[in-house]
Design an enzyme around this catalytic site. Structure first.
Site, short mmCIF file in Angstrom:
data_model
loop_
_atom_site.label_atom_id
_atom_site.label_comp_id
_atom_site.label_asym_id
_atom_site.label_seq_id
_atom_site.Cartn_x
_atom_site.Cartn_y
_atom_site.Cartn_z
N TRP A 17 0.68 -1.19 0.08
CA TRP A 17 -0.13 -0.17 -0.21
C TRP A 17 1.05 1.28 0.05
O TRP A 17 1.92 1.10 0.62
CB TRP A 17 -0.87 0.04 1.12
CG TRP A 17 -2.02 0.97 1.30
CD1 TRP A 17 -2.14 2.19 1.76
CD2 TRP A 17 -3.38 0.98 0.55
NE1 TRP A 17 -3.05 2.73 1.45
CE2 TRP A 17 -3.80 2.13 0.58
CE3 TRP A 17 -3.63 -0.21 -0.51
CZ2 TRP A 17 -5.28 2.18 0.00
CZ3 TRP A 17 -4.83 0.22 -1.03
CH2 TRP A 17 -5.66 1.13 -0.68
N SER A 51 -0.41 -1.96 5.66
CA SER A 51 0.53 -1.78 6.88
C SER A 51 -0.04 -2.68 7.99
O SER A 51 0.62 -3.25 9.01
CB SER A 51 0.21 -0.19 7.25
OG SER A 51 1.01 0.35 6.46
N PHE A 52 -1.37 -2.85 8.36
CA PHE A 52 -1.61 -3.84 9.39
C PHE A 52 -1.03 -5.26 9.22
O PHE A 52 -0.92 -5.73 10.15
CB PHE A 52 -3.35 -4.10 9.34
CG PHE A 52 -3.58 -4.37 10.74
CD1 PHE A 52 -3.72 -3.62 11.94
CD2 PHE A 52 -3.97 -5.54 11.09
CE1 PHE A 52 -4.30 -3.73 13.02
CE2 PHE A 52 -4.72 -6.08 12.30
CZ PHE A 52 -4.40 -5.03 13.28
N GLU A 53 -0.90 -5.76 8.00
CA GLU A 53 -0.16 -7.09 7.83
C GLU A 53 1.39 -7.02 8.12
O GLU A 53 1.68 -8.20 8.01
CB GLU A 53 -0.68 -7.46 6.33
CG GLU A 53 -2.18 -7.70 5.97
CD GLU A 53 -2.96 -6.51 5.90
OE1 GLU A 53 -4.07 -6.73 6.19
OE2 GLU A 53 -2.44 -5.37 5.63
N VAL A 76 1.04 5.15 6.08
CA VAL A 76 -0.22 5.24 6.18
C VAL A 76 -0.28 6.83 6.38
O VAL A 76 0.12 7.61 7.08
CB VAL A 76 -0.73 4.89 7.69
CG1 VAL A 76 -2.38 5.00 7.82
CG2 VAL A 76 -0.45 3.22 7.90
N HIS A 83 -9.89 5.14 10.29
CA HIS A 83 -9.13 4.20 9.96
C HIS A 83 -7.68 4.51 10.23
O HIS A 83 -6.97 3.66 10.68
CB HIS A 83 -9.30 3.92 8.36
CG HIS A 83 -8.87 2.79 7.89
ND1 HIS A 83 -9.11 1.55 8.23
CD2 HIS A 83 -7.73 2.65 7.07
CE1 HIS A 83 -8.20 0.76 7.39
NE2 HIS A 83 -7.38 1.24 6.85
N TYR A 108 10.88 -0.33 13.68
CA TYR A 108 9.62 0.15 13.26
C TYR A 108 9.81 1.27 12.16
O TYR A 108 10.24 2.50 12.47
CB TYR A 108 8.99 0.83 14.60
CG TYR A 108 7.70 1.52 14.27
CD1 TYR A 108 6.44 0.80 14.57
CD2 TYR A 108 7.52 2.80 14.02
CE1 TYR A 108 5.33 1.42 14.34
CE2 TYR A 108 6.19 3.58 14.11
CZ TYR A 108 5.08 2.63 14.11
OH TYR A 108 3.99 3.29 14.01
N ARG A 122 9.95 11.93 3.53
CA ARG A 122 10.39 11.08 4.77
C ARG A 122 10.91 9.80 4.00
O ARG A 122 11.60 9.04 4.69
CB ARG A 122 9.55 10.76 5.66
CG ARG A 122 9.35 12.02 6.72
CD ARG A 122 8.01 11.98 7.43
NE ARG A 122 8.06 13.18 8.22
CZ ARG A 122 7.47 14.29 8.06
NH1 ARG A 122 7.30 14.81 6.94
NH2 ARG A 122 7.68 15.25 8.84
#
Length: 144
Positions: A17, A51-53, A76, A83, A108, A122
């Site tokens: 994503w 990102s959640f995965e 994200v 969300h 992270y 970034r």
């Protein structure tokens, strides 16, 4: 001072994503690992849909064994719904939990920005590349 990474093995779990952003983060991380001695065959890239995965991907990488650190890379971007908050909090909690319960570090590298321009700044823009920073952190923590 950054330790030599020539005998270290890394897994980078990267979200598909916002691939324009995550691809640049990945490029920065891989280049920085190699610049600090990591061998190309010891850098394994695993892609997950979002990102959640990243949490699941990082956990599976740890379970596979034989690695010194995992780097997660995602992006994200805030939208019009909550969300954004749920994903950012969930990933942060999940990665923190892995770091507290597993034997190898999980670095992270989730960008949480208000808009696409902030993300671009970034991932190789005017604020550097967070992928580079994550690679340095991974080497240092693997040596820790």
């Amino acid at each position: 001072e950054v330790p030599n990474a020539s005998k270290m093995c890394f897994v980078i779990v990267v979200s598909e994503w916002n691939s324009e952003v995550t691809g640049a983060l990945l490029e920065g991380a891989v280049n920085t690992l190699m610049k600090n001695g990591a061998l190309e065959e010891n850098i394994h890239v695993k892609r997950v849909p979002g990102s959640f995965e990243l949490i699941y991907g990082a956990h599976q990488a740890i379970l596979s064994g034989g690695i010194d650190a995992v780097i997660i890379l995602g992006s994200v971007i805030r939208g019009e719904t909550p969300h954004f908050d749920y994903i950012c909090q969930g990933v942060t909690y999940g990665i923190a939990r892995l770091n507290a319960t597993q034997e190898i570090p999980v670095i992270y590298g989730l960008l949480t920005t208000n808009d696409l321009q902030q993300a671009k700044d970034r991932c190789g823009g005017k604020l550097g590349n967070k992928g580079d920073e994550c690679a340095i952190d991974a080497i240092k923590m693997a040596k820790f």
